[in-house]
Design an enzyme around this catalytic site. Structure first.
Site, PDB file in Angstrom:
ATOM      1  N   ALA A   1      -0.470  -0.145  -4.249  1.00 36.53           N
ATOM      2  CA  ALA A   1      -0.491  -1.542  -3.546  1.00 36.53           C
ATOM      3  C   ALA A   1      -0.043  -1.357  -2.126  1.00 36.53           C
ATOM      4  CB  ALA A   1       0.583  -2.278  -4.312  1.00 36.53           C
ATOM      5  N   LYS A   2      -0.299  -2.382  -1.319  1.00 40.53           N
ATOM      6  CA  LYS A   2       0.374  -2.367   0.140  1.00 40.53           C
ATOM      7  C   LYS A   2       0.167  -3.874   0.382  1.00 40.53           C
ATOM      8  CE  LYS A   2       1.012   0.925   3.196  1.00 40.53           C
ATOM      9  NZ  LYS A   2       1.350   1.985   2.845  1.00 40.53           N
TER      10      LYS A   2
END
Ligand code: GLU
Length: 420
Positions: free
Chosen positions: A107-108
């Site tokens: 994720a980011k």
């Protein structure tokens, strides 16, 4: 497939993936499922500025896949942030976690903001509002945030506090990279830089060069670049060039790493460190050195820079510093330049984040030596697997690293099947 993910950084992640998918012979019908993120959240974060006005900042979180466990990745506060960049960084986190053997998808997150323009109070408001908007979409078993460019331990403490206040109890395991005094782990702050230096040590062994005879140039002197410099200096490597967004220095006789660190700590950047060693930042990457470490932003090594590199080891501490066009050139220069690809090189950060999450969930904390030993153990294991794949299939280091990561996710998706 058309999507909301556009821009040069996303194109780069897509292009890399398609090369790896060809090499792994992944059927075309499976490729979109592997590449495109599971979810993207876009939010508007209004905050009250010190001057009495209200400003609204755009924020994002992209969760790439949920096949192996919760998603994991940093939160970036930078002017460049857009959903395409965040998605690319989330995708790279997936391959990175899978290569390191962590039970996470990638994720980011990010906010489009120049943090230098905010006061501490404004930064706190923005951090808290960002986390508050994300509460329905994150959780210790759903998505676990961490620091990235423009964020730090303090921001993570505000994230954790905001989430905890809404839950009515302290939830340390909601983010990693926290201060040790607030549920963080020993060793997380220095983990990425230390991991970079450790892998540089392994690469020096491979090319048969003693650390005490080696020189290094580092682009970027934030959390990653500064700890990498410190650890390399401890190994005996001479730092001959360094730059950050404010200044660039080069001295073939060597720069004083302790003095650089003290200056950066006191002034917040490298600006004003020296006049004699001042150097053109556009030329620093192509100076002769043994170890070149891009530790700042994406896409700094492109098809113009790649032919000019005069290093023996390229240690990619940043995410995505090398474009696919540059990669083709590096591939032809395989015998001259030993590449430590980003998803291996900077994986020390997320590895120790994983240790932090495990410790928070168990409420059982480890000593620093245990954290560092386990970190080196996982890095050595990943390094060994990448080298073995390079040997076996005669592919580039990046292809080998990415292939191990992508293959793991592809196999997990294939065995779990499609629901319903
Ligand atoms: N932002 C870091 C990275 O790009 C760390 C992520 C984490 O610790 O979860 O790998």
């Amino acid at each position: 497939m058309s999507s909301i993910y556009t821009g040069p950084v996303f194109e780069m992640a897509r292009n890399q993936f398609s090369h790896v998918a060809d090499y792994l012979e992944i059927p075309h019908s499976q490729r979109d499922r592997l590449l495109y993120p599971k979810r993207a959240i876009a939010i508007s974060c209004p905050i009250n500025l010190d001057n009495g006005e209200t400003a609204v900042f755009q924020g994002y979180r992209v969760q790439h896949h949920l096949t192996l466990g919760p998603t994991k990745g940093g939160t970036r506060f930078a002017p460049s942030v857009d959903v395409g960049e965040v998605a690319a960084l989330a995708i790279w986190m997936s391959w990175k976690c899978a290569l390191a053997g962590l039970p996470y998808g990638g994720a980011k997150g990010g906010v489009t903001v120049d943090v230098h323009s905010l006061s501490k109070r404004e930064l706190e408001s923005l951090s808290r509002r960002y986390m508050q908007e994300m509460i329905p979409f994150v959780g210790p078993y759903i998505d676990v945030m961490a620091p990235d460019m423009g964020t730090n331990e303090q921001v993570m403490a505000w994230f954790m506090d905001t989430y905890s206040m809404y839950q009515g109890r302290t939830v340390n395991e909601i983010v990693t990279g926290k201060p040790v005094s607030s549920g963080g782990t020993e060793g997380r702050r220095e983990a990425t830089g230390l991991g970079v230096a450790h892998l540089v040590g392994r690469a020096l062994e491979k090319i048969g060069l003693e650390p005490a005879k080696a020189t290094a140039i580092i682009q970027g002197f934030g959390n990653v670049g500064s700890y990498a410099a410190l650890e390399l200096a401890r190994q005996g490597v001479t730092l001959i060039g360094v730059s950050d967004h404010t200044a660039c220095y080069y001295d073939p006789k060597g720069l004083d790493v302790d003095a650089l660190l003290k200056h950066a700590e006191k002034h917040g950047s490298l600006r004003g460190f020296s006049t004699e060693a001042a150097f053109d930042p556009n030329e620093i990457l192509s100076q002769p050195c043994d170890v070149l470490i891009p530790a700042a932003i994406e896409r700094v090594i492109d098809e113009k820079v790649a032919p000019k590199l005069r290093c023996r080891i390229l240690a990619e501490a940043a995410n995505g510093p090398t474009t696919p066009e540059a990669d083709e050139i590096l591939d032809q220069r395989r015998d001259e330049i030993f590449v430590i690809p980003d998803i291996l090189c900077n994986s020390g950060g997320v590895i120790v984040s994983y240790f932090e999450w495990v410790q928070d969930l168990q409420q059982l904390f480890w000593r620093r030596a245990e954290v560092i030993n386990r970190l080196k153990d996982l890095l050595d294991d990943a390094f060994g697997r990448v080298m073995a794949r390079v040997e076996k299939d005669k592919v580039s280091h990046r292809m080998a690293a990415m292939a191990i990561g992508v293959d793991k996710v592809a196999k997990a998706k294939a065995t779990r099947g499609l629901f319903p």
